[in-house]
Design a protein around this motif. Structure first.
Motif: not given
Ligand SMILES: [Zn+2]
Length: 680
Positions: A274-276, A278-280, A296-298, A359-361
C-alpha cells in the motif's frame, strides 16, 4: 539495447534529446562560439561514437562522481561533449553508441547497482547504464531491449511493443510522462494480468512465487480504490508488482519492486504494498525537489502505514504516533538532527536511524499536526489540490504550504518555519495542577501550568479532563510561551487531567514517559556495557565476546569495576545474578513478569530451564528513573552466542525470550509513571 546475458554485456544505441541553457547542460555563447554539454555514463561502458546527425563529436571523460546517499557505489564518468559553433539552437539531439560488461555476482554482499546474468538482469539508475544529465532534471524515456525468448523485460511506462524475432524478443517500453530515473529488469518471469477500473494490474513473479499473485492483485485493487478516492485518479495506465532477487521495497512509477523473501511476509502485502502504491501519487507523479528536502516519505507514511492503523482503531493510531516520539526521543540528539527542508540527497551522510526517525517519523507527524490545525476536510482537499496542481512537477515545501494556505484560508508561515525549516522538537512539562471549587452551585475549576524549554514552539496541545462520572472532555489549548497558565471549568468533580496522552504533538518525550526498552538503553549517550566475571569460563567468554562486538556503542567494564557513578547510567548488563554482580545488586528492582530462580527463570508465569533459552529484559534504572537498564543472559554459552548478535533488531521491545536463537515471547514493560498526567 541488446542484452547478452551469457557475456554479461549490453550493446546500446542511444538518442538523447536535451534542451541546452537549462539545468546542468552547459551553454556558453549562443551560436557564435563552441559549446559543451556534459552528461553521466558508467565508466565501464565503451563509447563507439557520439554524433549530432552524421557529424562525429569530440568528447572527453572528466572523472568520477562521488557515491550517492544510498551507499550504492556509482562508477559514472562525467562526459564532456564538444559542440562546434556550427551546431545551432538549444534543442540538441545526440546519437550515441556504447557497449560493455555490467556484472556483479548475484550473491555478492551489499546493494548491487547493475548486473546482467542469465538468472537476472538488474540495471538501476545508480549504475548510470543510460545517459543522464547530472542535475536531477526530469526526462521521458523510450527503451527497447532485446533478450532471449522466454525472458520478460520490465521498466516503467507502457509496454508498447513485444516482438519475437527468431530466438530473441524485443520489448519496447515508453514513458511519456516525466520521471527522474529509469530502472530496467529482465528475468524468466511469469506474468499475470488483471484489470481494475481501467487500470491494468500485473504481477511479474518467478514460478516459485506464482501462488502469491492473487493476493497481491487483490490488495493492489484495494489500495488503488482507496487512494483514487483520497487524492484523485491514478496517474498511470498500469501497475505491476515485480519480484526482485534483492531485498528491496521500491516504489517506482507504475510498479513496485519487492524482494523475494519479503514478498512472502504477510505484512508486505498488507502494509508495504500500500505504501508503494501511494508513492505513485506522492513521489512518482508529484515529485520532490532534490534541493529542498524530501516531504514524500513522510506524507506516504502518513497516508499509508499510519492510515492503516487509523483504520484499525484510534488506539492503534495513537500507539503508532507514540512510537514515532519514542524513536525520536531515544535516538536523535542535536548533532545528528536535521530539518526537513535541510535534507538533501547526496549531502551529509545520515544514519539510517536518523533518516527513518525524521524523514519518515517526524515528517508524518508534521502532516498529522497540519491535519489537526486545518481540520480533516481542509486536509483532504489540500492533498487533492496538491495532486491536481503539482502532477509531473518538482514540488517543494513552499508549494505544499501555499496549497494548504489557499485551501484553509490560514497563514501557515509560522507552522512551516517551525516544523520544516528548523530542526528539533519541543519538550513539554506539566508543572502544576490543582482543583478549585469555583462557585456555590458546585462547579469546579482545574488550574494548571504547562511549560516548555527553549526554543519556544507555537503549539496546539490536547488536554483531556476526566470527571468523576467518567466523562472525558478534550480541549485543544494554544501555547506559545515558555510557561503558560490555563484554567478549565467543569460541572462535575474533576478526577484527572492528562496532557497530549495520545501523542498528537511532535515532541521530545520526558525520560519518564519512555518505557524501558532496549532502544532506550542503546540510544542513551551515557551507556555502559558490563560483562560478568564469575562462573563457567565458556559462558563468561561468550559474554565478553558479545561485549566486544558492541564496543562501538559504548564503553565496556567488568562488573567488579563498576562504581556508584556508573550505576546511574544507561546499563547494558550481560549475565544473570549468579554471574554479574551488578545484576545481583539490582535484583530487587526487577519487576514481574521476570523472576530468577536458581539455574532457571520465570517469565510471564512460565518457567524456563531449557539449555537454549536466553532473555533480554529492560527495567527502569532504580538509581536514575529517567534511564533504563537491560539485562541479557542465557542458560548456556550456546544460548548466548545464538542470540547476542540479533539483539539490536529487537530494540523496540522491553523483553524478548529466545529459545535456540528464535524469539518465542516479547513485549513492552509498562511505563512506570506518566509525568504529563495527574489524578486529583
Ligand atoms: Zn516510501
Amino acid at each position: 539495447m541488446e542484452l547478452d546475458l551469457d557475456s554479461h554485456s549490453l550493446n546500446a544505441t542511444d538518442t538523447l534529446s536535451i534542451k541546452l541553457g537549462k539545468g546542468g547542460a552547459e551553454d556558453r555563447g549562443h551560436g557564435t562560439t563552441d559549446r559543451t554539454v556534459a552528461f553521466l555514463l558508467n565508466n565501464r561502458l565503451h563509447i563507439d561514437y557520439i554524433r549530432v546527425g552524421s557529424e562525429d563529436l569530440q568528447w572527453r571523460r572528466t572523472g568520477g562522481v562521488k557515491p550517492g546517499e544510498s551507499g550504492v557505489p556509482t562508477d559514472a564518468d562525467l562526459l564532456e561533449v564538444h559542440l562546434p559553433a556550427s551546431i545551432n539552437g538549444n534543442d540538441i539531439v545526440l546519437n550515441l553508441s556504447y557497449r560493455g560488461v555490467l556484472y556483479e555476482p548475484l550473491d555478492s554482499d551489499g546493494v548491487l547497482a547493475a548486473t546482467i546474468t542469465p538468472d537476472f538482469v538488474y540495471l538501476t539508475p545508480a549504475a548510470h547504464w543510460y545517459t543522464d544529465l547530472p542535475d536531477g532534471s526530469l526526462s521521458t524515456f523510450r527503451v527497447s531491449a532485446r533478450v532471449p525468448n522466454g525472458y520478460e523485460v520490465i521498466t516503467h511506462g507502457k509496454l508498447v511493443a513485444r516482438r519475437e524475432e527468431g530466438k530473441t524478443t524485443l520489448f519496447t517500453w515508453e514513458a511519456d510522462y516525466p520521471s527522474d530515473n529509469c530502472f530496467l529488469l529482465a528475468a524468466r518471469y511469469r506474468v499475470t494480468h488483471d484489470i481494475y477500473d481501467g487500470i491494468d494490474i500485473y504481477t511479474y513473479f518467478f514460478p516459485e512465487e506464482q501462488g502469491l499473485s492473487e493476493s497481491y492483485v487483490d490488495a493492489t485493487k484495494y489500495y488503488l480504490k482507496m487512494y483514487e478516492e483520497m487524492f484523485g485518479p491514478y496517474p498511470f495506465s498500469r501497475f505491476a508488482v515485480v519480484e526482485n532477487l534483492f531485498p528491496t521495497g521500491y516504489g517506482m512509477p507504475s510498479y513496485t519492486l519487492l524482494g523475494r523473501a519479503a514478498l512472502k511476509l504477510p505484512f508486505i502485502v498488507h502494509i508495504s504494498l500500500g505504501h508503494e502504491v501511494a508513492h505513485n501519487w506522492w513521489g512518482n507523479s508529484v515529485f520532490t525537489d532534490p534541493a529542498h528536502g524530501n516531504w514524500c516519505e513522510g506524507l506516504t507514511t502518513y497516508v499509508a502505514d499510519y492510515h492503516y492503523k487509523e483504520l484499525i482503531n484510534s488506539g492503534s493510531a495513537a500507539e503508532y504516533r507514540m512510537d514515532i516520539l519514542r524513536t525520536y526521543s531515544n535516538h536523535i540528539y542535536d548533532e545528528i538532527d536535521f530539518s526537513l527542508e535541510g535534507f538533501t540527497e547526496g549531502g551529509v551522510p545520515r544514519t539510517e536511524k536518523a533518516v527513518r526517525s525524521i524523514l519518515y517519523g517526524k515528517c508524518a507527524m508534521v502532516f498529522h499536526m497540519l491535519k489537526t490545525l486545518t481540520g480533516p476536510d481542509n486536509f483532504s482537499e489540500s492533498l487533492r489540490s496538491l495532486y491536481r496542481e503539482r502532477k509531473w512537477k518538482q514540488t517543494n515545501w513552499q508549494d505544499i504550504q501555499k496549497t494548504f494556505e489557499e485551501v484553509s484560508g490560514r497563514d501557515l508561515d509560522w507552522f512551516f518555519r517551525q516544523w520544516v525549516l528548523e530542526k528539533g522538537a519541543p519538550l513539554l512539562e506539566l508543572t502544576s495542577a490543582a482543583v478549585e471549587v469555583a462557585g456555590q452551585g458546585g462547579t469546579y475549576k482545574v488550574n494548571f501550568e504547562l511549560s516548555q524549554r527553549p526554543p519556544v514552539y507555537r503549539l496546539l496541545v490536547p488536554v483531556v479532563l476526566v470527571t468523576a462520572d467518567g466523562e472525558r472532555h478534550r480541549h485543544e489549548l494554544e501555547m506559545n510561551l515558555p510557561r503558560q497558565r490555563y484554567s478549565l471549568s467543569s460541572e462535575s468533580r474533576p478526577k484527572g487531567l492528562s496532557v497530549d496522552q495520545d501523542a498528537d504533538v511532535f515532541r521530545h518525550l520526558l525520560a519518564e514517559e519512555i518505557p524501558p526498552t532496549l532502544d532506550k538503553v542503546l540510544g542513551d549517550r551515557e551507556m555502559l556495557i558490563v560483562y560478568p566475571t564469575k562462573g563457567n569460563d565458556r559462558l563468561i567468554g561468550e559474554y565478553k565476546a558479545l561485549a566486544h562486538q558492541l564496543k562501538h556503542l559504548a564503553p565496556i567494564k567488568p562488573d567488579a569495576e563498576v562504581n556508584e557513578e556508573d550505576l546511574s547510567k544507561g546499563l547494558f548488563l550481560l549475565g544473570g545474578p549468579d554471574n554479574n554482580l551488578v545484576v545481583k545488586r539490582l535484583l530487587e528492582a526487577v519487576p514481574p513478569p521476570l523472576k530468577f530462580e536458581g539455574k532457571s527463570f520465570i517469565l510471564n508465569e512460565t518457567k524456563h530451564d531449557e539449555e537454549g533459552a536466553s532473555l533480554f529484559f529492560c527495567l527502569s534504572n532504580p538509581y536514575n528513573k529517567g534511564r533504563a537498564v537491560c539485562i541479557f543472559f542465557g542458560l548456556s554459552p550456546e544460548a548466548v552466542s545464538a542470540t547476542g548478535q540479533k539483539l539490536i533488531h529487537y530494540g523496540r521491545y522491553g523483553y524478548v525470550l529466545f529459545v535456540d536463537g528464535t524469539s518465542m515471547d516479547k513485549g513492552v514493560s509498562p511505563r512506570i509513571m506518566d509525568p504529563l498526567s495527574v489524578v486529583f
